[in-house]
Design a protein around this motif. Structure first.
Motif, mmCIF file in Angstrom:
data_model
loop_
_atom_site.group_PDB
_atom_site.id
_atom_site.type_symbol
_atom_site.label_atom_id
_atom_site.label_comp_id
_atom_site.label_asym_id
_atom_site.label_seq_id
_atom_site.Cartn_x
_atom_site.Cartn_y
_atom_site.Cartn_z
ATOM 1 N N ASN A 1 33.463 -21.158 -1.976
ATOM 2 C CA ASN A 1 33.829 -19.753 -1.572
ATOM 3 C C ASN A 1 34.089 -19.871 -0.118
ATOM 4 O O ASN A 1 35.126 -18.925 0.365
ATOM 5 N N GLY A 2 33.274 -20.234 0.903
ATOM 6 C CA GLY A 2 33.342 -20.596 2.215
ATOM 7 C C GLY A 2 34.872 -21.291 2.675
ATOM 8 O O GLY A 2 35.582 -20.957 3.543
ATOM 9 N N TYR B 1 23.662 -22.816 -5.748
ATOM 10 C CA TYR B 1 23.981 -22.093 -4.543
ATOM 11 C C TYR B 1 24.845 -22.948 -3.635
ATOM 12 O O TYR B 1 25.778 -22.090 -2.993
ATOM 13 N N ILE B 2 24.596 -23.913 -3.316
ATOM 14 C CA ILE B 2 25.300 -25.020 -2.418
ATOM 15 C C ILE B 2 26.716 -24.796 -2.603
ATOM 16 O O ILE B 2 27.682 -24.924 -2.024
ATOM 17 N N SER C 1 23.874 -14.581 -1.998
ATOM 18 C CA SER C 1 22.667 -14.572 -1.166
ATOM 19 C C SER C 1 21.665 -13.517 -1.202
ATOM 20 O O SER C 1 20.868 -13.529 -0.178
ATOM 21 N N SER D 1 36.137 -13.811 -2.035
ATOM 22 C CA SER D 1 35.107 -14.935 -1.723
ATOM 23 C C SER D 1 33.972 -14.872 -0.819
ATOM 24 O O SER D 1 32.982 -15.060 -1.030
ATOM 25 N N LEU E 1 28.503 -21.396 -2.103
ATOM 26 C CA LEU E 1 28.695 -21.343 -0.602
ATOM 27 C C LEU E 1 29.611 -22.171 -0.147
ATOM 28 O O LEU E 1 30.692 -21.652 0.593
ATOM 29 N N ILE F 1 29.792 -14.729 -1.624
ATOM 30 C CA ILE F 1 28.836 -15.339 -0.801
ATOM 31 C C ILE F 1 27.605 -14.330 -0.543
ATOM 32 O O ILE F 1 26.482 -14.685 -0.648
ATOM 33 N N CYS F 2 28.221 -13.116 -0.260
ATOM 34 C CA CYS F 2 27.071 -11.984 0.060
ATOM 35 C C CYS F 2 26.372 -11.830 -1.395
ATOM 36 O O CYS F 2 25.186 -11.635 -1.166
#
Length: 313
Positions: A48-49, A41-42, A81, A73, A45, A77-78
């Motif tokens: 893509n961030g 997950y990290i 999440s 990207s 994030l 993330i959405c």
């Protein structure tokens, strides 16, 4: 078709919450899975961030391709999440209960973001098709107005459809088991908990899956088949090898994402295996969002240069 005979009214339960089974059949691996999915997950994030940030900040990355990449990207993330944080909470606390409203909300957002991903992938494939097969017309065809319309359209078309689909599913009566044999509220495991005839709901799911998954998938395959036909005409072996490497890696991720989604949502309900559904869901909810930044961006020279400039500041 799921057609369970409706029980007497006094046996019907107004379910206010469900219980995720998730990975409860592997009690000794709970903390390992928690750590593994947290790291993934990290990574999703951060990667893509970073791509979203550099495509907005770097003047060299202001072409339509990077505009679509930034949107994709953000969607990734959405999407993750909507599912991974809840799964991490369930693994970490072992409190696997979720209210009916929260379950419906999670499904709605997962469907909106997951389904919306299918359309940008088709748009990105079309962008590459125009750039490679019709380079002289590219600035005219893929101007800023068209890019904004394509991105806006991919969001607005999907949202009302997914809200309606979620509403139709959670309007069904639930009875019997409260256990969801999955790690998030997905359509197949939720439909298995309903009683009564779900033919209309399953038909609606098939129609939505064909329109928003199969059609974009076919458009992507069509775009890449045209691109490959152009690549085959390149005079240089080195150029052909490089282009094939890029196309093959992108196609592999597309096949992984769309293949697992198509099998999950278009398979006949009678042949659904709950364990198979869980494994397939891991592909399109976790693995492909992790690989996409590497495939679409981190092998790109312009993105690498922009990243180096950002890190050197």
């Amino acid at each position: 078709m799921h057609h369970q005979e409706k029980p007497p009214e006094d046996n019907l339960t107004e379910l206010m919450e469900f219980v995720f089974l998730g990975f409860a059949d592997m009690p000794h691996l709970q903390w390992f899975l928690f750590g593994l999915f947290l790291i993934i997950y990290i990574i999703i994030l951060m990667s893509n961030g970073t791509i979203f940030l550099i495509t907005k900040m770097d003047p060299a990355l202001q072409s339509p391709m990077y505009f679509f990449l930034a949107n994709f990207s953000f969607l990734e993330i959405c999407y993750v999440s909507a599912t991974i944080p809840r799964m991490l909470m369930n693994l970490g606390t072992q409190r696997r209960r979720i209210s009916l409203v929260a379950c419906a909300t999670q499904m709605c957002f997962a469907l909106m973001f997951g389904g919306t991903e299918c359309l940008p992938l088709a748009v990105m494939a079309y962008d590459r098709y125009v750039a490679i097969c019709n380079p002289l017309h590219y600035p005219l065809v893929m101007n800023l107005r068209v890019c904004i319309q394509l991105v806006t359209g991919s969001w607005t078309i999907r949202i009302p459809v997914m809200i309606e689909l979620t509403y139709q599913i959670f309007s069904l009566p639930f009875c019997g088991s409260k256990q969801i044999n999955h790690f998030f509220c997905d359509i197949p495991p939720i439909l298995k908990l309903t009683c009564g005839d779900t033919f209309v709901n399953e038909t609606l799911v098939y129609i939505v899956a064909v329109l928003f998954v199969v059609v974009p998938f076919l458009l992507i395959l069509g775009s890449y088949s045209k691109i490959i036909s152009i690549i085959l005409k390149l005079p240089s072996d080195t150029s052909r090898a490089k282009a094939f490497s890029t196309c093959s890696s992108r196609l592999m991720v597309v096949l992984l994402f769309f293949g697992s989604a198509i099998i999950t949502y278009l398979r006949p309900n009678t042949s659904h295996s709950e364990e198979t559904d869980k494994v397939l869901s891991l592909f399109y909810t976790i693995l492909t969002p992790m690989f996409n930044p590497m495939i679409y961006s981190l092998r790109n020279k312009d993105v690498i240069m922009a990243l180096r400039k950002l890190l050197s500041k």
